[in-house]
Design an enzyme around this catalytic site. Structure first.
Site, PDB file in Angstrom:
ATOM      1  N   ALA A 105       0.864  -1.189   0.000  1.00 51.05           N
ATOM      2  CA  ALA A 105       0.000   0.000   0.000  1.00 51.05           C
ATOM      3  C   ALA A 105       0.895   1.232   0.000  1.00 51.05           C
ATOM      4  O   ALA A 105       2.107   1.132   0.224  1.00 51.05           O
ATOM      5  CB  ALA A 105      -0.913   0.012   1.223  1.00 51.05           C
ATOM      6  N   LYS A 106       0.300   2.382  -0.240  1.00 55.02           N
ATOM      7  CA  LYS A 106       1.021   3.645  -0.103  1.00 55.02           C
ATOM      8  C   LYS A 106       0.000   4.743   0.098  1.00 55.02           C
ATOM      9  O   LYS A 106      -1.133   4.650  -0.385  1.00 55.02           O
ATOM     10  CB  LYS A 106       1.849   3.949  -1.356  1.00 55.02           C
ATOM     11  CG  LYS A 106       3.036   4.847  -1.095  1.00 55.02           C
ATOM     12  CD  LYS A 106       4.156   4.087  -0.392  1.00 55.02           C
ATOM     13  CE  LYS A 106       5.365   4.956  -0.151  1.00 55.02           C
ATOM     14  NZ  LYS A 106       6.501   4.172   0.308  1.00 55.02           N
ATOM     15  N   GLY A 107       0.420   5.778   0.794  1.00 55.66           N
ATOM     16  CA  GLY A 107      -0.463   6.915   1.023  1.00 55.66           C
ATOM     17  C   GLY A 107       0.273   8.211   0.784  1.00 55.66           C
ATOM     18  O   GLY A 107       1.507   8.250   0.793  1.00 55.66           O
ATOM     19  N   ASP A 146       7.291   8.211   5.609  1.00 57.65           N
ATOM     20  CA  ASP A 146       7.843   8.331   4.262  1.00 57.65           C
ATOM     21  C   ASP A 146       8.353   9.769   4.135  1.00 57.65           C
ATOM     22  O   ASP A 146       8.712  10.379   5.136  1.00 57.65           O
ATOM     23  CB  ASP A 146       6.762   7.979   3.227  1.00 57.65           C
ATOM     24  CG  ASP A 146       7.354   7.549   1.888  1.00 57.65           C
ATOM     25  OD1 ASP A 146       7.804   8.428   1.143  1.00 57.65           O
ATOM     26  OD2 ASP A 146       7.358   6.353   1.583  1.00 57.65           O
TER      27      ASP A 146
END
Length: 415
Positions: A105-107, A146
């Site tokens: 996943a990534k946000g 991140d």
């Protein structure tokens, strides 16, 4: 290099290349090309001056066939959906390469992170969590820090999510402060992992680390801890750089001393009047091992044939372009790709989650030992695939990762 590379197009090309080697069914490939879920929210935030600004936030959940979604949240003005989808996909492969039971996943939130006050950043974070609270959780999707987010950001996410759910949900994020269930060893994990992969690659090429010259582009967290570990292994660190430029000393540099200098002055340049070198020149300097640990697209079709290193270990994400990969493979240069070389961070994130679920904290030695075991096994898994198919290590890492995800998908069945 004049046009901006679309990361999603790159991710799709890599997937298609691995798919053709594995002879994947076209329908299976179509499933992997698309994320399972895209969450997009518009976040209203009260600014310090009383005005309300709205920022767009994303959470992309690519694949959870091997376990809960896992991936960072970045705050940056240029965050866009294509980038977040690509990064989510790469997280799926990274977790699969090191064989940890997570999907990708990534946000991200498109915002001027550098210019937000701490209070504005906190309000933004809490509001974002409020809007995606039903989509994340210890067994669903576990964010991490991140670009322009850190352990403090994770502490806010943990607190806000716990407040909404009514219980302390330590496992909802990783990269937390130690005091809130963070893992010992997390700070140095990625850099140490780069050094461990370097050590194993040197064995493949029969390079004695005690005689090896190493050039490192970048001197942030990952580069510093990689340099520190390699220095302990006996390597001669001949070049180090940061965004201001680099330094080169054929007799070797002490990375701890260089870091002390950088912290005092803001750059490595000027250290003991040692010869200055540009970031471009560092990449083609005289060394056996090159570690690009700065930013993407540094080794290109234009400079790859001038590189003297026999081994390249990618501390940064995407420092080598596809054109450069082909040139380096033909030259016999061993490139340890980013999804393997810098996977120490996500491995220790997984260990943090395990500790949170056990309500028990491991000692740093245990964390780093377990990480080393995971990375060494992953390195040889990838090396064996590269030999089996006669392909470069990056393609081999993708083939291994995609096969593991597809195997899980077929065993579970698509409904």
């Amino acid at each position: 290099m004049s046009h901006k590379i679309n990361p999603y197009e790159v991710a799709i090309k890599q997937l298609e290349k691995a798919s053709s080697i594995l002879k994947l069914d076209q329908q299976v490939l179509e499933v992997l090309k698309r994320p399972q879920k895209i969450i997009m929210v518009n976040i209203p935030v009260k600014m310090d001056d009383g005005t309300i600004k709205t920022f767009t936030g994303y959470r992309v959940q690519h694949n959870n066939f091997r376990g809960p979604y896992k991936g960072g949240i970045r705050y940056h003005p240029e965050v866009n959906l294509d980038e977040v989808i690509a990064l989510a996909m790469w997280m799926t492969w990274k977790c699969a390469v090191v064989d940890i039971p997570f999907g990708g996943a990534k946000g991200g939130v498109a915002c001027p992170a550098k210019y937000l006050s701490q209070a504005e950043k906190e309000r933004l974070t809490r509001k974002f969590v409020e809007m995606i609270a039903d989509e994340i959780g210890e067994e669903i999707d576990i964010p991490a820090p991140d670009v322009y987010t850190d352990s403090q950001t994770m502490a806010w996410i943990f607190d806000e999510y716990s407040r909404i759910k009514g219980y302390p949900a330590y496992g909802v994020v990783t990269g937390k402060p130690i005091e809130l269930g963070g893992s010992k060893g997390r700070t140095q994990a990625t850099g140490y992992g780069v050094a461990i992969c370097t050590r194993e690659a040197a064995k493949v090429y029969n390079i004695d680390l005690k005689e090896a010259k190493v050039a490192i582009q970048g001197f942030g967290n990952v580069a510093y801890y990689a340099a520190e570990k390699l220095y302990q292994f006996g390597c001669k660190i001949v070049a180090i750089s940061d965004s201001q430029g680099g330094i080169y000393d054929p007799n070797g540099l002490d990375p701890i001393d260089v870091m002390n200098y950088k912290q005092k002055t803001g750059s490595v340049v000027g250290y003991k009047n040692i010869r200055k070198i540009s970031n471009e020149a560092l990449l083609i300097s005289d060394c056996e091992i090159l570690i690009p640990a700065a930013i993407e697209n540094q080794i290109t079709g234009e400079n790859a044939d001038k590189i003297k290193a026999k081994i390249i270990v990618e501390g940064a994400n995407g420092p080598t372009t596809p054109e450069a990969d082909e040139i380096l493979f033909k030259k016999g240069v061993l490139v340890v790709p980013d999804i393997l070389a810098n996977a120490g961070g996500v491995t220790v994130s997984y260990f943090e989650w395990v500790q949170n679920m056990q309500k028990y904290q491991w000692e740093e030695e245990e964390v780093l030992r377990k990480m080393e075991e995971k990375l060494v096994k992953a390195f040889y898994d990838v090396l064996n695939v590269s030999k089996q198919y006669g392909i470069d290590m990056r393609t081999a890492a993708m083939v291994l990762a995609v096969k593991r995800v597809v195997d899980a998908m077929k065993l579970r069945g698509i409904r």
